[in-house]
Scaffold this motif. Structure first.
Motif, short mmCIF file in Angstrom:
data_model
loop_
_atom_site.label_atom_id
_atom_site.label_comp_id
_atom_site.label_asym_id
_atom_site.label_seq_id
_atom_site.Cartn_x
_atom_site.Cartn_y
_atom_site.Cartn_z
N LYS A 23 -60.48 -103.32 10.69
CA LYS A 23 -60.37 -104.59 11.43
C LYS A 23 -60.96 -104.49 12.83
O LYS A 23 -61.51 -105.43 13.35
N PHE A 24 -60.80 -103.33 13.47
CA PHE A 24 -61.18 -103.17 14.86
C PHE A 24 -62.60 -102.66 15.05
O PHE A 24 -63.00 -102.37 16.18
N ALA A 25 -63.39 -102.57 13.98
CA ALA A 25 -64.77 -102.10 14.10
C ALA A 25 -65.54 -103.04 15.03
O ALA A 25 -65.63 -104.23 14.79
N GLY A 26 -66.04 -102.50 16.13
CA GLY A 26 -66.82 -103.27 17.08
C GLY A 26 -66.01 -104.17 17.99
O GLY A 26 -66.58 -104.95 18.76
N VAL A 27 -64.69 -104.10 17.94
CA VAL A 27 -63.84 -104.95 18.78
C VAL A 27 -63.59 -104.25 20.11
O VAL A 27 -62.99 -103.18 20.17
N SER A 28 -64.07 -104.87 21.19
CA SER A 28 -63.90 -104.29 22.54
C SER A 28 -62.47 -104.50 23.02
O SER A 28 -61.93 -105.60 22.92
N HIS A 29 -61.91 -103.43 23.54
CA HIS A 29 -60.56 -103.51 24.08
C HIS A 29 -60.31 -102.34 25.02
O HIS A 29 -61.08 -101.39 25.05
N ARG A 30 -59.23 -102.44 25.77
CA ARG A 30 -58.76 -101.33 26.60
C ARG A 30 -57.30 -101.11 26.25
O ARG A 30 -56.69 -101.93 25.57
N VAL A 31 -56.73 -100.04 26.74
CA VAL A 31 -55.34 -99.72 26.42
C VAL A 31 -54.46 -100.05 27.62
O VAL A 31 -54.76 -99.69 28.76
N SER A 32 -53.36 -100.75 27.36
CA SER A 32 -52.41 -101.11 28.42
C SER A 32 -51.65 -99.88 28.89
O SER A 32 -51.66 -98.83 28.25
N ASP A 33 -50.96 -100.02 30.00
CA ASP A 33 -50.11 -98.93 30.49
C ASP A 33 -49.03 -98.58 29.47
O ASP A 33 -48.53 -97.46 29.45
N ASN A 34 -48.67 -99.52 28.62
CA ASN A 34 -47.66 -99.32 27.58
C ASN A 34 -48.26 -98.71 26.31
O ASN A 34 -47.54 -98.41 25.37
N GLY A 35 -49.59 -98.58 26.28
CA GLY A 35 -50.25 -97.92 25.16
C GLY A 35 -50.81 -98.82 24.08
O GLY A 35 -51.30 -98.33 23.06
N SER A 36 -50.76 -100.13 24.27
CA SER A 36 -51.25 -101.07 23.25
C SER A 36 -52.62 -101.62 23.62
O SER A 36 -52.94 -101.78 24.80
N PRO A 37 -53.42 -101.96 22.60
CA PRO A 37 -54.74 -102.54 22.88
C PRO A 37 -54.65 -103.93 23.52
O PRO A 37 -53.90 -104.79 23.05
N ILE A 38 -55.42 -104.12 24.58
CA ILE A 38 -55.64 -105.44 25.18
C ILE A 38 -57.08 -105.80 24.82
O ILE A 38 -58.02 -105.11 25.21
N LEU A 39 -57.24 -106.87 24.07
CA LEU A 39 -58.56 -107.29 23.63
C LEU A 39 -59.36 -107.87 24.80
O LEU A 39 -58.81 -108.58 25.65
N ASP A 40 -60.66 -107.57 24.83
CA ASP A 40 -61.51 -108.09 25.90
C ASP A 40 -61.65 -109.61 25.79
O ASP A 40 -61.70 -110.17 24.70
N ASP A 41 -61.72 -110.25 26.95
CA ASP A 41 -62.01 -111.68 27.10
C ASP A 41 -60.95 -112.62 26.55
O ASP A 41 -61.23 -113.80 26.31
N VAL A 42 -59.72 -112.15 26.33
CA VAL A 42 -58.66 -113.05 25.89
C VAL A 42 -58.23 -113.93 27.06
O VAL A 42 -58.50 -113.63 28.22
N VAL A 43 -57.56 -115.02 26.76
CA VAL A 43 -57.04 -115.90 27.81
C VAL A 43 -55.96 -115.16 28.61
O VAL A 43 -55.97 -115.16 29.83
#
Length: 165
Positions: free
Chosen positions: A96-116
């Protein structure tokens, strides 16, 4: 004696489809460290003190058990132009995440790029509710990333919000 009438599932969906819902992606880093995510249209704020939010995954979800195992997640509010991302993350499969840009939060979860916006949480409680769960998350961090129109789901289709003039 049961006085509660049976409600047809198709009728239930059709009628409730007349109420728009926002579209979010709940993400986590699985126990193997790989990102896991699920699209939800059932997300809401619950409490200010303590800060709680909720979403309602189906008991049949393949992603929810992986998110529940780690006990923390991030709710990513999708923008109106992120329908392709929504469709990719809603599809079943391991990539599902192939090519999906994101960074990791301080809590360790993915934050997707360009979300509201994103809301990072720890798992507060889970309650059974028919064929779904009620998942309460304790908010540990949140932010608006891009103050733009959210992606909405209404009457079986995606759309966007527009302000009244």
């Amino acid at each position: 004696m049961n006085d509660i009438p049976d409600i047809d599932g198709g009728t239930f969906r059709r009628v409730l489809g007349h109420y728009p819902t926002g579209v979010c992606v709940v993400t986590a880093a699985g126990e193997d460290g790989m990102p896991v995510g699920m699209v939800v249209g059932s997300f809401t704020s619950v409490s200010l003190d303590p800060p709680l939010v909720a979403f309602f995954p189906a008991k049949s979800s393949g992603s929810w058990p992986r998110i529940a195992q780690v006990g923390k997640f991030c709710v990513n509010v999708l923008a109106s132009d992120q329908q392709p991302l929504c469709r990719q993350l809603a599809a079943p499969g391991p990539d599902k995440f192939a090519g999906v840009s994101h960074r990791v939060s301080d809590n360790g979860s993915p934050i997707l790029d360009d979300v509201v916006a994103w809301i990072d949480c720890t798992l507060h409680a889970v309650h059974e509710a028919g064929d779904h769960y009620i998942v309460l998350g304790r908010v540990v961090a949140l932010e608006v990333e891009r103050p733009d129109r959210p992606l909405l789901f209404f009457q079986g289709s995606y759309g966007e919000f527009s302000l009244l003039q």
